[in-house]
Design a protein around this motif. Structure first.
Motif, PDB file in Angstrom:
ATOM      1  N   VAL A  86       0.835  -1.203   0.000  1.00  0.00           N
ATOM      2  CA  VAL A  86       0.000   0.000   0.000  1.00  0.00           C
ATOM      3  C   VAL A  86       0.868   1.251   0.000  1.00  0.00           C
ATOM      4  N   GLY A  87       0.571   2.162  -0.909  1.00  0.00           N
ATOM      5  CA  GLY A  87       1.207   3.477  -0.897  1.00  0.00           C
ATOM      6  C   GLY A  87       0.157   4.514  -0.535  1.00  0.00           C
ATOM      7  N   MET A  88       0.516   5.423   0.362  1.00  0.00           N
ATOM      8  CA  MET A  88      -0.452   6.442   0.778  1.00  0.00           C
ATOM      9  C   MET A  88       0.097   7.834   0.520  1.00  0.00           C
ATOM     10  N   VAL A  89      -0.758   8.660  -0.060  1.00  0.00           N
ATOM     11  CA  VAL A  89      -0.394  10.059  -0.283  1.00  0.00           C
ATOM     12  C   VAL A  89      -1.390  10.905   0.495  1.00  0.00           C
ATOM     13  N   PHE A  90      -0.901  11.589   1.507  1.00  0.00           N
ATOM     14  CA  PHE A  90      -1.799  12.405   2.325  1.00  0.00           C
ATOM     15  C   PHE A  90      -1.868  13.820   1.775  1.00  0.00           C
ATOM     16  N   GLN A  91      -2.881  14.508   2.250  1.00  0.00           N
ATOM     17  CA  GLN A  91      -3.142  15.866   1.783  1.00  0.00           C
ATOM     18  C   GLN A  91      -1.934  16.770   2.035  1.00  0.00           C
ATOM     19  N   GLN A  92      -1.429  16.725   3.238  1.00  0.00           N
ATOM     20  CA  GLN A  92      -0.243  17.513   3.569  1.00  0.00           C
ATOM     21  C   GLN A  92       0.962  16.586   3.564  1.00  0.00           C
ATOM     22  N   PRO A  93       1.896  16.814   2.652  1.00  0.00           N
ATOM     23  CA  PRO A  93       3.069  15.944   2.653  1.00  0.00           C
ATOM     24  C   PRO A  93       3.841  16.095   3.961  1.00  0.00           C
ATOM     25  N   HIS A  94       4.039  15.000   4.668  1.00  0.00           N
ATOM     26  CA  HIS A  94       4.828  15.061   5.901  1.00  0.00           C
ATOM     27  C   HIS A  94       6.279  14.776   5.549  1.00  0.00           C
TER      28      HIS A  94
END
Ligand code: ADP
Ligand code: MG
Length: 228
Positions: A86-94
């Motif tokens: 699983v790869g996750m891309v969040f709204q705010q890049p951490h």
């Protein structure tokens, strides 16, 4: 392979009762396709991604990630499955302030215990794929918002995930950059035969995706046709 949610219900504690965040949701995302999820704030979009990532266990229903039914799996096994598929891309890049772009991407392979030498060349390949070759040596504060979001995407792809989950990737970007990020996500989905779920508020780029569904009060309905 694909991503499947079958009859998934998720509730959260809410005062004396429970709040139903997802109500018998069924969704199948075949490999090589992008499904966009739209819906008002609070409708359950992020909850859907959390369940699809096996970060949250639903009250009932099953989640099948890349052919693996996650029902009843231990925490450790779920963590390993997430890391490998699983790869996750969040709204705010951490992003980590002290690391360069290529190091941010490389780090994902270190966390997965993969080879260091191969990691650097793959990180550079991914930066090239998202158009960031020129800025591989820059730190986050030296990148634009669009570049940071593309870096965020490259990082999510480092471990070659079968399933890519993306929460509002264009919300911090102007229209043109948003369209470019969406096109990139579609191309990377096709190339890697990934199953991608993309949550978005922004209806303007939906023509690029394979399918649009809408969440309202935790229920999934067929959304507006792509491009509408
Ligand atoms: P969206 O991403 O569409 O804005 P969410 O999935 O974040 O919606 O939230 C769906 C509903 O679940 C909302 O009513 C929200 O307040 C509630 N919710 C989300 N996360 C939690 C949580 N961790 N605990 C309790 N309620 C939550
Ligand atoms: Mg959300």
């Amino acid at each position: 392979m694909s991503l499947e949610l079958n009859d998934v219900t998720l509730t959260y504690p809410d005062g004396a009762g429970r709040l139903t965040a997802l109500d018998r949701v069924g969704l199948r995302v075949p490999a090589g396709t992008v499904t966009a999820v739209i819906g008002p704030s609070g409708s359950g979009k992020s909850s859907l991604l959390a369940v699809a990532a096996a970060l949250v266990t639903p009250d009932s229903g099953t989640v099948v990630i890349n052919g693996t039914d996650t029902t009843g799996m231990s925490r450790g096994a779920l963590t390993a499955l997430r890391r490998d598929t699983v790869g996750m891309v969040f709204q705010q890049p951490h992003l980590l302030p002290s690391l360069t772009a290529v190091e941010q991407v490389q780090l994902m392979a270190h966390l997965a215990g993969r080879g260091v030498r191969r990691a650097r060349s793959r990180a550079l390949e991914l930066l090239a794929a998202v158009g960031l070759s020129d800025v591989a040596g820059r730190r986050p504060h030296q990148l634009s918002g669009g570049q940071r979001q593309r870096l965020n995407i490259a990082r999510a792809l480092m471990n070659d995930p079968a399933v890519l989950l993306v929460d509002e990737p264009t919300s911090a970007l102007d229209h043109e950059r948003g369209a470019a990020v969406l096109e990139l996500l579609v191309a990377l989905t096709r190339q890697g035969a990934r199953s991608t779920v993309l949550v978005t508020h922004d209806r303007s780029h939906l023509a690029a995706v394979d399918r649009v569904v809408e969440v309202r009060d935790g229920r999934l309905t067929a959304g507006a046709a792509a491009g509408a």
